[in-house]
Design an enzyme around this catalytic site. Sequence first.
Site, PDB file in Angstrom:
ATOM      1  CB  SER A   1      -0.886   0.010   1.251  1.00  0.00           C
ATOM      2  OG  SER A   1      -1.516   1.262   1.434  1.00  0.00           O
TER       3      SER A   1
ATOM      4  CE1 TYR B   1      -3.779  -2.323   5.346  1.00  0.00           C
ATOM      5  CE2 TYR B   1      -3.244  -0.018   4.978  1.00  0.00           C
ATOM      6  CZ  TYR B   1      -3.582  -1.266   4.484  1.00  0.00           C
ATOM      7  OH  TYR B   1      -3.692  -1.460   3.127  1.00  0.00           O
TER       8      TYR B   1
END
Length: 285
Positions: A152, A165
């Site tokens: 990401s 995350y």
Amino acid sequence: MTAPNPRLSSVLSPGHRALITGASGGIGESFARLLAARGLDLVLVARSEGKLRALATELSAAHGIRAEVLATDLSRPDAPRQLHAACEARGLPVDLLINNAGFGSLGPFDANPFEREHEQVMLNVTALMDLTHLFLPAMLARGTGGIINVASIAGYQPVPYMAVYAATKAFVLSFTEALWGETRERGVRVLALCPGPVETGFFDVVGTRDAAVGIMATPEDVAAAGLRGLEQGRASVIPGWRNRIQSSLPRIFSRTLTVRVAARMMKPRGPTAPKLAPGAAPARR
């Protein structure tokens, strides 16, 4: 731009097999559809067995490929070994591994449930590393293969209120680029796919769309960018020029400033009602 590698390109041709985690929806499902259209056989992995079987039946009928279903909760410590053993027992050599399964949480770290944050690390980091370690040796022995690890743009900087995350995706990015350096001259290509926000079920798991910073991409476009990057032998790919600019900001401004700005942007504006995320939910990219 790196030229396509002929041996690697063959991995994306008919007669080869791809294993996709988090294949029941989002980016994982898009990978499955694109690869089935190329004539690749599939091993579909997620917790949602019903969705996987429906997808396997559809793709097998549409493209004449073999699609196996292995319903697995990859957040369990023994799950990667069991998945690898199941593939060997069924005679399913894997030419292309796509580690896509993952999820995220939004909120102050101290307020998020212990079990949720632990499961997030087990799925986003440990399972991805374990599966790579289990399937990579056979690829190297054959002198051909491919691995796509879905990271990401959150992996390029600390993200307050999504601390775990972003940290897991930083691991995925660093780990994958390091493996690219180790394997690039041994016939196997390894790619970190680093999208921004994607129109998937990720934000249903998070509990709010406030965590989406930037323009939403479609899972189809993200998966296609991943396959192009793999064919080109790239170490990492960030789909979308806006995301590429955003990922470069921590290198232009101080880390302290970028973290302070991110904290203001990401601070929850209302109750997020944390939910235990399904192990195969597609992660924010």
